[in-house]
Write an enzyme that holds these catalytic residues in place. Structure first.
Site, PDB file in Angstrom:
ATOM      1  N   LYS A  64       0.843  -1.194   0.000  1.00  0.00           N
ATOM      2  CA  LYS A  64       0.000   0.000   0.000  1.00  0.00           C
ATOM      3  C   LYS A  64       0.881   1.248   0.000  1.00  0.00           C
ATOM      4  CE  LYS A  64      -3.834   1.999   2.688  1.00  0.00           C
ATOM      5  NZ  LYS A  64      -4.603   1.909   3.958  1.00  0.00           N
ATOM      6  N   SER A  95      -9.514   1.825   3.114  1.00  0.00           N
ATOM      7  CA  SER A  95      -8.699   2.561   2.185  1.00  0.00           C
ATOM      8  C   SER A  95      -7.641   1.721   1.470  1.00  0.00           C
ATOM      9  CB  SER A  95      -7.994   3.697   2.940  1.00  0.00           C
ATOM     10  OG  SER A  95      -7.112   3.156   3.914  1.00  0.00           O
ATOM     11  N   SER A 133      -9.492  -0.419   7.393  1.00  0.00           N
ATOM     12  CA  SER A 133      -8.986  -0.338   6.018  1.00  0.00           C
ATOM     13  C   SER A 133      -8.303  -1.581   5.474  1.00  0.00           C
ATOM     14  CB  SER A 133      -8.033   0.837   5.890  1.00  0.00           C
ATOM     15  OG  SER A 133      -8.784   2.010   5.737  1.00  0.00           O
TER      16      SER A 133
HETATM   17  N1  GLN Z   1     -12.787   4.147   6.527  1.00  0.00           N
HETATM   18  C1  GLN Z   1     -12.243   4.611   7.763  1.00  0.00           C
HETATM   19  C2  GLN Z   1     -11.891   6.082   7.632  1.00  0.00           C
HETATM   20  O1  GLN Z   1     -12.201   6.629   6.653  1.00  0.00           O
HETATM   21  C3  GLN Z   1     -11.045   3.798   8.145  1.00  0.00           C
HETATM   22  C4  GLN Z   1      -9.855   4.108   7.342  1.00  0.00           C
HETATM   23  C5  GLN Z   1      -8.670   3.328   7.742  1.00  0.00           C
HETATM   24  O2  GLN Z   1      -8.767   2.306   8.404  1.00  0.00           O
HETATM   25  N2  GLN Z   1      -7.518   3.809   7.341  1.00  0.00           N
HETATM   26  O3  GLN Z   1     -11.315   6.674   8.492  1.00  0.00           O
END
Ligand code: GLN
Length: 507
Positions: free
Chosen positions: A96, A171, A195
């Site tokens: 990532k 994400s 994420s």
């Molecule tokens: N979707 C969640 C957010 O927008 C979690 C994102 C993540 O785990 N990096 O914060």
């Protein structure tokens, strides 16, 4: 030797084994993955950077090392922890773009870092390289890992290989899509509020969030430091255990890592006995909520019945503060983000806006152009929650509720070994469907926010489909009890066929 599948479809543990036996070469494997990337990327856009040349060079070197080892009889073992320290020798890795890689552009999905080339590797990358893996590319995330669909990337959306009109989750959507489409062998994502697990759920792959403190965050671009963790994103549970074994452990450069030695997570998965007799599985009432898709609920209930058929005892439990996880997370995560993102001012990293005026004008213009709308929204939310006059009402209150959420889990784990739920309340949604409604998007995380707040580990693995769209089962455990969670996950996986299905990418 006959290989059971196409090279790019191999898991990391199987690839490592075949490499060790000399049945395949790392150059062949790396080539196969690169070809698959070339073929799929026009449709999927999982990658931001593909390091083809570098990967092939390193694959060649790995082949030489493998050949030497075979000659001297000093075989690199594929089984972690048996002496030879390179269980991933010759295996390419997909990372990532939030995790720093030395000499390779690392953007965090943001325009504000479009020309950032780290001068060092994150600890997790150092460890994977020491284990013999080589980088093949960096995957598309939501900007600074803020999002649940990968639509917030500054570099375009990633498409779900199961349905190209739909999101792969976020994400870590690029990593998840790459795993589902076999555009990689194994991957790392980051999980602040889901994420790793939510995109795994939406792509029928495996995503593991470790306990807070199990894996080093050094060199990982920070979103919310008390929640961020790096986790394996893989094609099966055994790979999740293998990769976790490699990346886990204390790091003097991250004082939040715990000092206890990381276990070999592969042990315990070797038995071939999938019985779960005596395993107490808790089903939290609050994880079956209104608004959850009917087919997701049915799938998870079926998975629970399956665990019972393997001998597990099923217990109803309650986590009474679950409904506060979402507001708590969306106060604390933006608060921490607003502090972490203060460093992007056009002076230390990335592009600088060329405007007339004083230093503040330059900073304002750089941030105004460099950050996307979701990142700006989070900075504003976080700054507000931390500001004098509101700190007690929002930030401090949220910290107190965080403690209550953690206590819920402590009490539940006094009664049961693991907890199970859905990882996502819905199957993959359409691109654009929630993009204009931040609250709807935040609701995509309802089942994955409480675990990071409590610091506990959780995994999502394939558990079924609804109209061809993936549904993931989430298994959670007490902090630092990843082994129990992996044991249940492995038993479920090995006695079901969901993980063997592949998306049809022709046409
Ligand atoms: N979707 C969640 C957010 O927008 C979690 C994102 C993540 O785990 N990096 O914060």
């Amino acid at each position: 030797m006959a290989i059971e599948t196409r090279l790019e479809q191999l898991t990391a543990h199987r690839a490592a084994e075949l490499l060790r036996q000399g049945a395949i070469s790392s150059v062949e494997l790396t080539h196969a993955v690169l070809e698959r990337i070339t073929q799929c990327e026009p449709k999927i856009h999982a990658y931001l950077t593909v390091t083809a040349e570098l990967a092939l060079e390193q694959a060649k070197r790995a082949d030489e090392q493998l050949a030497d080892a075979r000659k001297t009889g000093d075989h690199p073992s594929h089984t972690f922890g048996t002496g030879f320290g390179a269980p991933l020798l010759g295996v390419p890795m997909t990372i990532k773009d939030v995790i720093s890689t030395q000499g390779v552009t690392t953007t965090a999905g943001s325009r504000i870092l479009e020309n950032f080339v780290p001068v060092y590797d994150a600890t997790v990358i150092e460890k994977l390289k020491a284990a013999g893996a080589h980088l093949i590319g960096k995957t598309n995330p939501d900007e600074f890992a803020m999002g649940s669909s990968t639509e917030n990337s500054g570099y375009g959306v990633t498409h779900n290989p199961w349905d190209l009109e739909r999101v792969p989750g976020g994400s870590s959507g690029g990593s998840a899509a790459a795993m589902a489409a076999d555009e990689g062998v194994f991957s790392l994502g980051t999980d602040t509020g889901g994420s790793v697990r939510q995109p795994a759920s939406l792509t029928s792959t495996v995503g593991l969030r470790p306990s807070y403190g199990r894996v080093s965050r050094w060199g990982v671009i920070a979103f919310a430091s008390s929640l961020d963790q790096v986790g394996p994103m893989t094609k099966d549970v055994r790979d999740a255990a293998l990769i976790l074994s490699v990346i886990a452990g204390h790091d003097a450069r991250d004082s939040t890592t715990v000092n206890t030695p990381a276990p070999n997570y592969l042990m315990g998965l070797e038995t071939g006995d999938w019985r779960l007799d005596g395993m107490r599985v808790g089903v939290p009432r609050e994880y079956f909520v209104e608004g959850m898709a009917r087919e997701v609920e049915v799938t998870i209930r079926n998975a629970i019945a399956h665990l019972e058929s393997l001998g597990a005892e099923i217990h109803a439990v309650s986590l009474p503060h679950t409904e506060y996880a979402l507001p708590t997370y969306y106060l604390l995560a933006p608060a921490e983000a607003s502090a972490n993102l203060a460093r992007y001012d056009g002076v230390k990293y990335g592009p600088r806006a060329d405007v007339a005026g004083d230093v503040w004008d330059v900073i304002r213009a750089t941030r105004g152009r460099g950050f996307g709308p979701e990142v700006k929204r989070r900075i504003m939310l976080g700054t507000y929650a931390l500001s004098a006059g509101y700190y007690d009402a929002y930030y401090l209150k949220a910290q107190k509720v965080r403690t209550l959420i953690k206590r819920d889990f402590d009490q539940a784990f006094d009664q049961v070994d693991v907890l199970v739920s859905a990882a996502s309340p819905v199957p993959p949604f359409r691109i654009g469907e929630k993009a204009d409604d931040p609250l709807q998007m935040y609701l995509a995380d309802v089942f994955t926010l409480a675990q990071p707040l409590a610091g506990i580990p959780a995994i999502s693995l394939p558990a079924g489909f609804s109209d061809g769209l993936p549904i993931g089962l989430q298994i959670m455990a007490r902090a630092f009890e990843e082994e129990k969670m992996l044991h249940v996950a492995y038993a479920y996986e090995q006695t079901t066929e969901w993980h063997e299905r592949k998306p049809n990418l022709r046409g």
